[in-house]
Design a protein around this motif. Sequence first.
Motif, mmCIF file in Angstrom:
data_model
loop_
_atom_site.group_PDB
_atom_site.id
_atom_site.type_symbol
_atom_site.label_atom_id
_atom_site.label_comp_id
_atom_site.label_asym_id
_atom_site.label_seq_id
_atom_site.Cartn_x
_atom_site.Cartn_y
_atom_site.Cartn_z
ATOM 1 N N TYR A 112 0.856 -1.184 0.000
ATOM 2 C CA TYR A 112 0.000 0.000 0.000
ATOM 3 C C TYR A 112 0.894 1.236 0.000
ATOM 4 O O TYR A 112 2.033 1.197 0.468
ATOM 5 C CB TYR A 112 -0.900 0.033 1.231
ATOM 6 N N SER A 113 0.342 2.338 -0.487
ATOM 7 C CA SER A 113 1.131 3.574 -0.577
ATOM 8 C C SER A 113 0.978 4.468 0.638
ATOM 9 O O SER A 113 1.893 5.221 0.973
ATOM 10 C CB SER A 113 0.740 4.363 -1.837
ATOM 11 N N THR A 114 -0.168 4.416 1.296
ATOM 12 C CA THR A 114 -0.422 5.331 2.408
ATOM 13 C C THR A 114 -0.925 4.574 3.632
ATOM 14 O O THR A 114 -1.421 3.443 3.533
ATOM 15 C CB THR A 114 -1.465 6.395 2.025
ATOM 16 N N ARG A 115 -0.829 5.236 4.770
ATOM 17 C CA ARG A 115 -1.319 4.657 6.013
ATOM 18 C C ARG A 115 -2.835 4.482 5.974
ATOM 19 O O ARG A 115 -3.380 3.483 6.460
ATOM 20 C CB ARG A 115 -0.914 5.551 7.191
ATOM 21 N N GLU A 116 -3.514 5.429 5.381
ATOM 22 C CA GLU A 116 -4.970 5.359 5.305
ATOM 23 C C GLU A 116 -5.429 4.150 4.482
ATOM 24 O O GLU A 116 -6.421 3.489 4.832
ATOM 25 C CB GLU A 116 -5.521 6.652 4.693
ATOM 26 N N GLU A 117 -4.732 3.859 3.393
ATOM 27 C CA GLU A 117 -5.079 2.698 2.569
ATOM 28 C C GLU A 117 -4.902 1.398 3.349
ATOM 29 O O GLU A 117 -5.721 0.473 3.227
ATOM 30 C CB GLU A 117 -4.213 2.671 1.310
ATOM 31 N N ILE A 118 -3.843 1.339 4.140
ATOM 32 C CA ILE A 118 -3.587 0.124 4.920
ATOM 33 C C ILE A 118 -4.647 -0.076 5.995
ATOM 34 O O ILE A 118 -5.144 -1.188 6.206
ATOM 35 C CB ILE A 118 -2.184 0.172 5.555
ATOM 36 N N ILE A 119 -4.997 0.979 6.696
ATOM 37 C CA ILE A 119 -6.030 0.866 7.735
ATOM 38 C C ILE A 119 -7.331 0.344 7.136
ATOM 39 O O ILE A 119 -7.989 -0.556 7.683
ATOM 40 C CB ILE A 119 -6.250 2.234 8.415
ATOM 41 N N ALA A 120 -7.690 0.894 5.979
ATOM 42 C CA ALA A 120 -8.913 0.433 5.306
ATOM 43 C C ALA A 120 -8.779 -1.009 4.857
ATOM 44 O O ALA A 120 -9.742 -1.792 4.943
ATOM 45 C CB ALA A 120 -9.220 1.338 4.114
ATOM 46 N N GLY A 121 -7.573 -1.404 4.376
ATOM 47 C CA GLY A 121 -7.370 -2.767 3.911
ATOM 48 C C GLY A 121 -7.455 -3.788 5.032
ATOM 49 O O GLY A 121 -8.043 -4.865 4.871
ATOM 50 N N VAL A 122 -6.863 -3.470 6.185
ATOM 51 C CA VAL A 122 -6.897 -4.389 7.327
ATOM 52 C C VAL A 122 -8.309 -4.481 7.888
ATOM 53 O O VAL A 122 -8.848 -5.578 8.129
ATOM 54 C CB VAL A 122 -5.909 -3.935 8.422
ATOM 55 N N ASN A 123 -8.946 -3.350 8.112
ATOM 56 C CA ASN A 123 -10.293 -3.356 8.671
ATOM 57 C C ASN A 123 -11.321 -3.943 7.709
ATOM 58 O O ASN A 123 -12.355 -4.474 8.135
ATOM 59 C CB ASN A 123 -10.717 -1.939 9.071
ATOM 60 N N GLY A 124 -11.054 -3.862 6.421
ATOM 61 C CA GLY A 124 -11.973 -4.415 5.421
ATOM 62 C C GLY A 124 -11.712 -5.869 5.094
ATOM 63 O O GLY A 124 -12.415 -6.445 4.254
ATOM 64 N N GLY A 125 -10.711 -6.479 5.721
ATOM 65 C CA GLY A 125 -10.437 -7.890 5.497
ATOM 66 C C GLY A 125 -9.650 -8.196 4.237
ATOM 67 O O GLY A 125 -9.542 -9.366 3.838
#
Length: 340
Positions: free
Chosen positions: A244-257
Amino acid sequence: MTQSDEADLTSQKAGKGVIRDNMSTGREMLCLTVAVLIVAVLAILAVILAAISLGRPNTPVNTTVQIPNGGGAVSGAYLGVAPVPEDQDPNKIWVFAIGHDGTNLEYIDDLTGTVRGFHVDIIEAVCNFGNKNCRLMWDVYENCYTQMPNQRPRVGVGLVSRWYDACTGWFATYERIASVSFSKPFRQPLSAVFFVKRGNPQAFSSTDLTGKKIAFIDGHASNIFCVRRAGITGVDRTAMIVHYSTREEIIAGVNGGEVDAVFANDQIFNLRTDLDVAAGNPITTCMQAGAGMMVRKDSRLPNWWDPAFDQLKQTSQYRQICDEITTNHDQSDHEVECVN
């Protein structure tokens, strides 16, 4: 036509000439002899001068000339002026790339629209001690250093193409030192951990990665090679590596499964609102040294930056910068640990 005129014309046809003041044959021979002697003397002098020159083989020849705008050097043996080294050029403007990760390290001040934070304070102080003309240039981190899934990390286009002289606050790692150099660090190295969705509903274990989908932040020091050096079970049998490029993308990716966990340094997320840390020991095999200025291999910036930083460390100003990070830049719960 008189008889006398006819006689003159007849003599001209015979090759005896009609110019009354022509030089005699003896005088012609004398002039020719003098000319030959002059040529011979000049030839001898040329040989002597050449021999003298060859007799001094160690005479230095400088073929460089200074460029007025402080650039490189070009061939110019007839000028023989040595260029001024970049780190000694008083007209040089040193440009530092800086991002805005939203923490007390780097963030955008909404009121002024400028970048502020610990890194900005350090740059201003060191440049003042070094008596250098410095500028900040905001840019995305990928232009400093980048890594794609299943590929070796590499220098970003901004640094290698000389858009700026240094990238701010990057950690020295085993992979990075193959292609870039670093100044003395001004921040202690960090450990890395696995972050999971809050509450860890999938019961992710950081001790066994078999079949797991792991995320990494593009270009960060906490990468797959760091995990492999740690020798975690199943690291070579992970189901997939996602970048992922940003912290926000990662948070969404982890929380979204989308992924089971993300591997990153232990200060990148807000543990109250973003993600949780999975159980397990922190990993310390990611960084060789703390964070400093990341530069090209040919950079002369450390020549003045390191001595200026050493001077700053001996002052109360440095301790004030470090002690007042959370006071002056209230953007993160994490403390910034300065080097001693």
